[in-house]
Scaffold this motif. Structure first.
Motif, PDB file in Angstrom:
ATOM      1  N   TYR A   1       0.661  -1.149   0.178  1.00  0.00           N
ATOM      2  CA  TYR A   1       0.376   0.377   0.466  1.00  0.00           C
ATOM      3  C   TYR A   1       1.278   1.316   0.072  1.00  0.00           C
ATOM      4  O   TYR A   1       0.671   1.803  -0.827  1.00  0.00           O
TER       5      TYR A   1
ATOM      6  N   LEU B   1       4.347   8.722   0.539  1.00  0.00           N
ATOM      7  CA  LEU B   1       3.242   9.388   1.567  1.00  0.00           C
ATOM      8  C   LEU B   1       2.961  11.119   2.055  1.00  0.00           C
ATOM      9  O   LEU B   1       1.804  11.549   2.432  1.00  0.00           O
TER      10      LEU B   1
ATOM     11  N   LEU C   1       0.402  11.596  -0.697  1.00  0.00           N
ATOM     12  CA  LEU C   1      -0.514  11.124  -0.045  1.00  0.00           C
ATOM     13  C   LEU C   1      -1.634  12.706   0.638  1.00  0.00           C
ATOM     14  O   LEU C   1      -3.021  12.942   0.568  1.00  0.00           O
ATOM     15  N   MET C   2      -0.346  13.069   1.496  1.00  0.00           N
ATOM     16  CA  MET C   2      -1.212  14.440   2.831  1.00  0.00           C
ATOM     17  C   MET C   2      -1.343  15.459   1.673  1.00  0.00           C
ATOM     18  O   MET C   2      -1.972  15.232   2.736  1.00  0.00           O
TER      19      MET C   2
ATOM     20  N   THR D   1      -5.067  14.584   0.699  1.00  0.00           N
ATOM     21  CA  THR D   1      -6.213  14.904   1.492  1.00  0.00           C
ATOM     22  C   THR D   1      -6.272  16.455   1.828  1.00  0.00           C
ATOM     23  O   THR D   1      -7.187  16.311   2.034  1.00  0.00           O
ATOM     24  N   ASN D   2      -5.345  17.231   2.227  1.00  0.00           N
ATOM     25  CA  ASN D   2      -5.525  18.208   2.572  1.00  0.00           C
ATOM     26  C   ASN D   2      -5.887  19.619   1.917  1.00  0.00           C
ATOM     27  O   ASN D   2      -6.718  20.281   1.489  1.00  0.00           O
TER      28      ASN D   2
ATOM     29  N   LEU E   1      -4.343   6.517   6.468  1.00  0.00           N
ATOM     30  CA  LEU E   1      -4.102   6.900   5.649  1.00  0.00           C
ATOM     31  C   LEU E   1      -6.166   6.045   5.228  1.00  0.00           C
ATOM     32  O   LEU E   1      -6.540   6.380   3.574  1.00  0.00           O
TER      33      LEU E   1
ATOM     34  N   GLN F   1     -10.127   8.277   8.281  1.00  0.00           N
ATOM     35  CA  GLN F   1      -9.937   9.314   7.249  1.00  0.00           C
ATOM     36  C   GLN F   1     -11.618  10.099   7.178  1.00  0.00           C
ATOM     37  O   GLN F   1     -12.059  11.003   7.285  1.00  0.00           O
TER      38      GLN F   1
ATOM     39  N   LYS G   1      -8.465  16.999  11.361  1.00  0.00           N
ATOM     40  CA  LYS G   1      -7.060  16.450  10.283  1.00  0.00           C
ATOM     41  C   LYS G   1      -5.707  17.534  10.388  1.00  0.00           C
ATOM     42  O   LYS G   1      -5.159  16.573   9.729  1.00  0.00           O
TER      43      LYS G   1
ATOM     44  N   ASP H   1      -2.372  14.565  10.478  1.00  0.00           N
ATOM     45  CA  ASP H   1      -0.880  15.080   9.791  1.00  0.00           C
ATOM     46  C   ASP H   1      -0.528  15.230  10.297  1.00  0.00           C
ATOM     47  O   ASP H   1       0.907  15.201  10.054  1.00  0.00           O
TER      48      ASP H   1
ATOM     49  N   LEU I   1       0.936  11.384  10.432  1.00  0.00           N
ATOM     50  CA  LEU I   1       1.910  10.790   9.422  1.00  0.00           C
ATOM     51  C   LEU I   1       3.297  11.573   8.736  1.00  0.00           C
ATOM     52  O   LEU I   1       3.759  11.320   8.205  1.00  0.00           O
TER      53      LEU I   1
END
Lengths: 269, 269
Positions: free
Chosen positions: A57, A259, A262-263, A266-267, B198, B203, B245, B249, B252
């Motif tokens: 993943y 990663l 992806l962060m 999503t932000n 993730l 999420q 949120k 973060d 991560l």
């Protein structure tokens, strides 16, 4: 409470909708569950597979460029080996039996079954899958007295005298850290396939391919077909140009960037 | 080939040396394997556990500061809930039965068993573990006609009318993405525990605790003991100060930094 698992037997394969975001991954998971009931895979093998799923993943479930480089160096090393052996455990036999047999054939390599959990009938179950896939000669069946690797005390030390014991290059898809270290200590060149670039196996092997064996073994077959007829000098150059330490760093960097991306994604939602 | 798994039954618990670098993780893995033979855990549950192991590895197998913050906000929300429910599946019952029961008691929350794989005797096996741990009232046993959540078609929709169906806040340790989304769509405040920041569950939830339930549930008990007698205004402030949120973060970022540090460490060897 009954200790009988029979009514869990049909729990492996619920209908996975094809549009499920992780349909392929779930398909292979359920294949392993089914083969646990055939003794090919152990319960612990299912946990190990789950670990692999998670690391895959982190690669976006795709083959990344440094893995391609490592595959080339691996195939080059196996082609130049005097006695190359492919070590096969339950999960490998369950996931990619046809491709492993094809790879062994093209490389002129032996296939040796090496398992940690020695349940009665298990070797036979694994061997039967490999035979169905076309394997002609399978080692590690216990038909002749085994030999022991040094530097390891568990039953992972047991090897076939005609196979890993006398091999110079060993391909270990999905291997345990203790055994990888022992193979190195016993003077073998070890090529590992491991989705976790930080595992002991990945760190100790001579060449580590950070990829899922489902994608990786078929690709290695194609690479072998492409380079097997090159002059040996050219094959040596491929090996010479490969830098294991740098390759592992590249894989880790890939994961870190993945990663980070992806962060950010999503932000921005 | 026999379909009987009996001779795999003792493969769960080989002697794990205490000095093994991952002894605790292996201990819990083998506990789950043992409980698969008791029907509490499914084969797929073992794969899911393996995924968790891998993500826990990326945290250094420790509770990280943002997870502590999320736990506080979670406990505050559960304390102020009108009808808090803790959803328990096979893996949760196998790994932390005592702590779950203790947490439910201190929060005055209901425990509801929610499983996807409905093998015969499975609900009873899970319920028996929870009862042994001291649970007095367990929902989701199918003793009254169930209700269905909207926005979900699989059997994950089935809930107990006295439990999740009428709950305002639901704690879901180890939950599937589809079900988390449906709980949100059905107007519940969802608190998830998920090692993968993730994942869809992580999420979509209102509060996500990125931690291993083995460490997390006992800590949540302690937090509940510490804050349960605060004035409700102070408890509201804890919830108000939590930013889901930002917390995800932070998790991560922690993982990214952890990988970067490991990369530097292996390079300085």
């Amino acid at each position: 409470m009954s200790k009988n698992l029979n009514n869990q037997k049909n729990l492996g394969n619920p209908n996975i909708p094809n549009d499920h975001p992780r349909a392929q991954s779930l398909h292979y998971r359920h294949k392993l569950v089914d083969l646990m009931f055939e003794k090919v895979v152990t319960p612990s093998g299912l946990c190990a597979h789950g670990r692999g799923e998670a690391f895959d993943y982190l690669l976006g479930e795709q083959t990344i460029p440094p893995a391609e480089n490592a595959m080339e160096a691996a195939i080059a090393s196996l082609l130049l080996a005097k006695h190359p052996v492919i070590s096969v455990n339950g999960n490998v036999a369950a996931l990619v039996p046809d491709d492993i047999v094809e790879l062994a054939e093209i490389l002129n390599a032996d296939i040796e079954i090496n398992i940690f959990y020695q349940a009665q009938g298990r070797i036979e179950a694994i061997s039967s899958i490999l035979k169905k896939a076309g394997a002609k000669n399978i080692l590690g069946l216990g038909d002749i007295p085994p030999k022991s690797l040094s530097h390891i005390s568990s039953n992972r030390r047991i090897v076939d005298p005609r196979g890993i014991y006398s091999a110079d290059v060993v391909l270990v898809p999905l291997e345990d850290g203790d055994r990888t270290e022992a193979l190195i200590e016993n003077g073998k060149k070890v090529i590992a396939i491991d989705l976790n670039p930080l595992s002991r196996t990945a760190q100790k092997a001579n060449i580590t391919i950070v990829d899922n064996i489902i994608r990786c073994i078929p690709r290695m077959v194609k690479i072998a077909e492409r380079i097997k007829n090159l002059e040996s000098e050219k094959i040596k150059v491929i090996i010479h140009n490969f830098n294991q330490k740098k390759n592992l760093d590249d894989c880790l960097e890939y994961i870190i960037n993945f990663l980070q991306n992806l962060m950010e994604k999503t932000n921005s939602k």
